[in-house]
Design an enzyme around this catalytic site. Structure first.
Site, PDB file in Angstrom:
ATOM      1  N   TYR A 133      -3.366  -2.727 -10.512  1.00 22.97           N
ATOM      2  CA  TYR A 133      -3.272  -2.451  -9.071  1.00 22.97           C
ATOM      3  C   TYR A 133      -2.420  -3.508  -8.359  1.00 22.97           C
ATOM      4  CZ  TYR A 133      -4.641  -2.275  -4.178  1.00 22.97           C
ATOM      5  OH  TYR A 133      -4.612  -2.247  -2.801  1.00 22.97           O
ATOM      6  N   LYS A 148       0.225   3.451  -2.824  1.00 23.30           N
ATOM      7  CA  LYS A 148      -0.999   4.263  -3.004  1.00 23.30           C
ATOM      8  C   LYS A 148      -0.736   5.765  -3.102  1.00 23.30           C
ATOM      9  CE  LYS A 148      -3.956   0.674  -1.129  1.00 23.30           C
ATOM     10  NZ  LYS A 148      -4.527   0.065   0.069  1.00 23.30           N
ATOM     11  N   TYR A 204      -4.584   3.704   7.693  1.00 20.82           N
ATOM     12  CA  TYR A 204      -5.852   2.962   7.752  1.00 20.82           C
ATOM     13  C   TYR A 204      -6.716   3.487   8.893  1.00 20.82           C
ATOM     14  CZ  TYR A 204      -2.889  -0.208   5.060  1.00 20.82           C
ATOM     15  OH  TYR A 204      -2.032  -0.736   4.160  1.00 20.82           O
ATOM     16  N   SER A 261       0.799  -1.240   0.000  1.00 18.05           N
ATOM     17  CA  SER A 261       0.000   0.000   0.000  1.00 18.05           C
ATOM     18  C   SER A 261       0.825   1.280   0.000  1.00 18.05           C
ATOM     19  CB  SER A 261      -0.938   0.017   1.198  1.00 18.05           C
ATOM     20  OG  SER A 261      -2.061  -0.744   0.888  1.00 18.05           O
ATOM     21  N   VAL A 292       1.144  -3.860   3.756  1.00 14.68           N
ATOM     22  CA  VAL A 292       0.998  -5.125   4.485  1.00 14.68           C
ATOM     23  C   VAL A 292       2.227  -6.029   4.414  1.00 14.68           C
ATOM     24  CG1 VAL A 292      -1.520  -5.276   4.518  1.00 14.68           C
ATOM     25  CG2 VAL A 292      -0.249  -6.145   2.543  1.00 14.68           C
TER      26      VAL A 292
HETATM   27  N1  GLU Z   1      -2.062  -5.433  -2.185  1.00 13.56           N
HETATM   28  C1  GLU Z   1      -2.638  -5.293  -0.899  1.00 13.56           C
HETATM   29  C2  GLU Z   1      -4.144  -5.383  -0.968  1.00 13.56           C
HETATM   30  O1  GLU Z   1      -4.725  -4.721  -1.770  1.00 13.56           O
HETATM   31  C3  GLU Z   1      -2.233  -3.979  -0.316  1.00 13.56           C
HETATM   32  C4  GLU Z   1      -2.809  -3.763   1.041  1.00 13.56           C
HETATM   33  C5  GLU Z   1      -1.922  -2.999   1.953  1.00 13.56           C
HETATM   34  O2  GLU Z   1      -0.704  -2.969   1.821  1.00 13.56           O
HETATM   35  O3  GLU Z   1      -2.468  -2.415   2.871  1.00 13.56           O
HETATM   36  O4  GLU Z   1      -4.756  -6.098  -0.241  1.00 13.56           O
END
Ligand code: GLU
Length: 515
Positions: free
Chosen positions: A198, A76, A250, A73, A268
């Site tokens: 993505y 992002k 988050y 993430s 994650v």
């Molecule tokens: N590729 C992971 C997902 O979409 C990223 C989530 C994350 O790092 O928080 O579930």
């Protein structure tokens, strides 16, 4: 024969701090390595690295730096930045909002009312953002994304195909989110194409050092401090950091802002980046996650760093140096020009008519107000003000009308403000000149340095209070420099005064009417 013993380099205090924090938190075994993407479960819970890179490129690192892991993430904010620069803020906001969600990163919800994803830092918003990266000529969306990430890291990055395949096979929750977006007309492309892009962006391989370079790039207004390349525009950096501050961690974003107080993003796979704008970027890598999906050791290290180094953006200690470095008058602050005794007397008696204000640092809005008060307070008997900008690093354009107004107000009181040390601030000088020209006022008199401005101010006082007005020779017997010397020498020599020498006042603007 004498033998030179190898000298150990003294450890920098920053390096020592990182090493101490690494030692302290390495033993913390709380948290679980992510396993919902099967390939991520292969990570060792012991991998642990900390990297801190300043906005001007000093690097401090400890622990696991070489091991590569997927960015997840932390991609992002980077794709969000790319979208902002590709299609502009107004267009992007039609597809994704900037409200903290308070919900888990993978929640299958849209904002009630707008039907938009809440922010680009949760999966729904990130999938929408990824869909905004369109092909550019022959360059496919993912190539654009990877090339931007590589510019951020300062090296060519690659995708971990195994992690990509693993997530592509199992990522049905993200497909569900994409279908929800499609249903709400947020996605106009094919769900499979978008989720594939993505998943690929999330599977980009980085190490802890790369993440710190990315963070430091965001800290240094979008310029990668290692390569010197501008990766983002400044306004994009502001938007990205704002959304990271409110939504980056988050559903723990509020807690994080409260305790750590830095824009941040976690992934994650166990990475976290945190940024102190203008100063530094931090990256921590440690795979075990807490219930929110944030690296347990990563959160702890950032909390400690913020506390020990006073990094919290809301910290009351975070105050710029006062803009007024010194405030004096010509009675105490003299030019280097040597003057005869009677002129020195005039300066002693009337020097307080010239206010001398030396400025420093960054002149932002509030500094403009402070300077105004310093110049305009108790104007009784004050006829000149010298504002010296030599130690000023930057002047925010919002301050231009404020300083211009203070010059006008000083003049209305019958005085004159002059500037010195303006060489580093041509735009400021120009803009003040334009503002004054618009009101048909002459340019502000400007001197290369404070000494010349002081000398000019002293000349004004001397002329006003009946000093020796003729330029030319002064008998040495009357010159202050000789007052302690032997009498015979005084009669024999004379000193030529400087004002008539061509080139002595190279930066003085054309004379002002009536002065
Ligand atoms: N590729 C992971 C997902 O979409 C990223 C989530 C994350 O790092 O928080 O579930």
């Amino acid at each position: 024969m004498t033998q030179t013993l190898p000298r150990s380099e003294p450890t920098s205090p920053v390096q020592a701090l990182l090493e101490r924090l690494h030692d302290t938190h390495a033993g913390n075994t709380a948290g679980e390595v992510a396993s919902y993407i099967p390939e991520l479960a292969l990570a060792s819970p012991d991998w642990f690295g900390i990297s801190l890179i300043t906005a001007d490129g000093s690097i401090y690192e400890v622990g696991e730096m070489r091991h590569e892991f997927t960015i997840q993430s932390i991609s992002k904010p980077l794709t969000y930045a790319l979208a902002l620069e590709a299609i502009g803020e107004v267009e992007v906001r039609k597809y994704v909002d900037v409200e903290p969600s308070g919900e888990a990163f993978n929640s299958i919800t849209l904002q009630p009312g707008t039907n938009l994803p809440l922010n680009p830092m949760v999966n729904a918003g990130a999938i929408a953002t990824t869909s905004l990266i369109r092909p550019k000529g022959a360059t496919a969306p993912f190539e654009r994304i990877l090339s931007e990430y590589s510019a951020f890291a300062g090296r060519q990055l690659e995708v971990d195909e195994a992690v990509f395949e693993s997530e592509n096979k199992t990522g049905n929750r993200n497909r569900a989110i994409a279908y929800l977006l499609k249903n709400a007309n947020v996605l106009d492309a094919e769900v499979e194409d978008i989720v594939e892009t993505y998943f690929r962006q999330c599977s980009t391989l980085v190490n802890c050092h790369d993440l710190a370079v990315i963070a430091a790039t965001l800290a240094s207004t979008g310029v990668n401090p290692i390569t010197g390349e501008r990766v983002l525009r400044e306004d994009t950096v502001r938007s990205v950091l704002s959304v990271m501050a409110s939504c980056g961690m988050y559903d723990a974003a509020g807690d994080w802002l409260y305790s750590v107080g830095l824009p941040a993003k976690s992934g994650v796979a166990g990475g976290i980046i945190a940024i102190l704008p203008g100063q530094l970027g931090i990256a921590v890598y440690s795979p075990p996650l807490d219930v929110h999906g944030n690296s347990v050791r990563g959160v702890k290290v950032c909390e400690d760093l913020s506390e020990e180094l006073h990094l919290h953006v809301m910290s009351p200690q975070r105050r710029p140096p006062p803009p007024v470095r010194s405030a004096s008058t010509c009675a105490e602050h003299h030019s280097k020009h040597l003057r005869p005794v009677e002129e020195q007397e005039i300066l002693r008696d009337h020097g307080s008519e010239v206010r001398v204000i030396e400025l420093q640092g960054e002149i932002l809005f509030a500094a403009g107000e402070l300077i105004t008060r310093a110049v305009l307070k108790d104007l009784d008997g004050v006829n000149y003000a010298v504002l010296d900008f030599a130690a000023v690093r930057e002047i925010d354009p919002v301050v231009v009308p404020i300083i211009s107004h203070l010059v006008d107000a000083f003049e209305e009181n019958g005085g004159e403000v002059v500037f010195s040390g303006m060489t580093g601030h041509p735009e400021f000088t120009e803009e003040i000149g334009n503002l004054r020209a618009a009101s048909e006022l002459p340019r502000v008199r400007t001197f290369v340095d404070l000494d010349l401005a002081l000398e000019w101010s002293e000349d004004q006082l001397i002329q006003r209070w009946g000093g020796n007005e003729e330029k030319g020779e002064i008998p040495i017997s009357r010159h202050a420099a000789t007052q302690d010397g032997p009498g015979a020498d005084r009669e024999a020599v004379s000193i030529v005064r400087a004002p008539g020498v061509p080139g002595r006042h190279p930066d003085i603007r054309p004379g002002r009417p009536g002065r």
